[in-house]
Design a protein around this motif. Structure first.
Motif, short mmCIF file in Angstrom:
data_model
loop_
_atom_site.label_atom_id
_atom_site.label_comp_id
_atom_site.label_asym_id
_atom_site.label_seq_id
_atom_site.Cartn_x
_atom_site.Cartn_y
_atom_site.Cartn_z
N SER A 1 0.83 -1.19 0.00
CA SER A 1 0.00 0.00 0.00
C SER A 1 0.87 1.25 0.00
N LEU A 2 0.62 2.10 -0.99
CA LEU A 2 1.30 3.40 -1.07
C LEU A 2 0.23 4.46 -0.87
N VAL A 3 0.35 5.27 0.14
CA VAL A 3 -0.71 6.21 0.51
C VAL A 3 -1.04 7.20 -0.60
N PRO A 4 -0.09 7.99 -1.15
CA PRO A 4 -0.50 8.99 -2.14
C PRO A 4 -0.84 8.39 -3.51
N ALA A 5 -0.15 7.34 -3.93
CA ALA A 5 -0.33 6.82 -5.29
C ALA A 5 -1.23 5.60 -5.36
N GLY A 6 -1.78 5.12 -4.27
CA GLY A 6 -2.59 3.91 -4.30
C GLY A 6 -1.78 2.71 -3.85
N SER A 7 -1.90 1.62 -4.59
CA SER A 7 -1.16 0.42 -4.21
C SER A 7 -0.20 0.02 -5.32
N ALA A 8 0.73 -0.84 -4.96
CA ALA A 8 1.74 -1.30 -5.91
C ALA A 8 2.04 -2.77 -5.63
N LEU A 9 2.62 -3.43 -6.63
CA LEU A 9 3.10 -4.80 -6.46
C LEU A 9 4.62 -4.74 -6.39
N ARG A 10 5.18 -5.36 -5.35
CA ARG A 10 6.63 -5.35 -5.14
C ARG A 10 7.14 -6.78 -5.25
N TRP A 11 8.22 -6.95 -6.05
CA TRP A 11 8.79 -8.28 -6.27
C TRP A 11 9.73 -8.63 -5.13
N ARG A 12 9.62 -9.89 -4.64
CA ARG A 12 10.44 -10.34 -3.52
C ARG A 12 11.79 -10.92 -3.95
N GLY A 13 12.00 -11.15 -5.23
CA GLY A 13 13.30 -11.60 -5.71
C GLY A 13 13.43 -13.10 -5.93
N ASP A 14 12.33 -13.82 -6.09
CA ASP A 14 12.37 -15.27 -6.31
C ASP A 14 12.49 -15.54 -7.81
N THR A 15 13.74 -15.68 -8.31
CA THR A 15 13.96 -15.84 -9.75
C THR A 15 13.47 -17.19 -10.27
N GLU A 16 13.58 -18.24 -9.46
CA GLU A 16 13.12 -19.56 -9.91
C GLU A 16 11.61 -19.56 -10.14
N ARG A 17 10.88 -18.98 -9.19
CA ARG A 17 9.42 -18.89 -9.33
C ARG A 17 9.03 -17.99 -10.50
N LEU A 18 9.80 -16.94 -10.71
CA LEU A 18 9.55 -16.03 -11.83
C LEU A 18 9.65 -16.77 -13.16
#
Length: 196
Positions: A114-131
């Motif tokens: 959750s980003l207060v002024p811009a709404g929400s965002a998706l943040r990548w956790r860094g799992d390259t195998e799953r990607l």
């Protein structure tokens, strides 16, 4: 369909020839073998979700959205150090792929933030195998949306280069289930003309 199959066969020959010619030692006449890239493991649960998404959206709309999602995931997989791709605003992602396809990004290792002024965002956790697994499944779902009667030669060539599923082509298991051993011949060898 016959034209697509012929284009696929021609593209496969060209790509295979391009991958083998000139990759051996200079002057030795040796040709290198094309590298076989193993696809990542299958995720059948994600595959079912993508199939349901395709049925709900219809093939033309799903093809566009899945193609855009695959481009984003492919770019991230090619450059995992690019911090700009680690966080994507949901409103921008919604315009590119539609909110109905967010589940693929969540499955690829993104988490909602959750980003207060811009709404929400998706943040990548860094799992390259799953990607890699999710990228493969999203590309596969997009490839299955292609119409085999109108696919271009350039598209078929690109799919073959990337070792992806060709539209209208099924994988057939042609292995012999139980091999039958060869029998000894009971016939005599025919005599040669000079032996008669």
């Amino acid at each position: 369909a016959a034209a697509a199959a012929e284009a696929a066969a021609t593209a496969a020959r060209l790509v295979t020839a391009g991958a083998t010619i000139g990759s051996g030692e200079a002057g030795t006449g040796e040709e290198g073998a094309a590298a076989v890239v193993e696809p990542p493991p299958e995720d059948l649960e994600l595959r079912e979700q993508l199939d349901a998404f395709t049925k709900a959206r219809g093939h033309p709309a799903a093809l566009t959205e899945l193609g855009n999602a695959a481009k984003i995931l492919r770019r991230l997989s090619q450059d995992t150090s690019n911090a700009k791709l680690h966080e994507m605003r949901c409103d921008v992602l919604d315009r590119m792929v539609g909110e109905a396809l967010f589940f693929a990004f969540l499955s690829a290792g993104f988490e909602e933030q959750s980003l207060v002024p811009a709404g929400s965002a998706l943040r990548w956790r860094g799992d390259t195998e799953r990607l890699q697994i999710v990228l493969h499944e999203v590309q596969r779902a997009g490839d299955l949306c292609l119409d085999p009667d109108c696919v271009s030669f350039a598209t078929v060539t690109e799919l073959v280069k990337q070792n992806r599923t060709l539209p209208g082509i099924e994988n057939v298991d042609d292995k012999v289930a139980t091999p039958v051993p060869a029998k000894d011949s009971s016939m005599e060898r025919p005599k040669k003309p000079w032996e008669q």
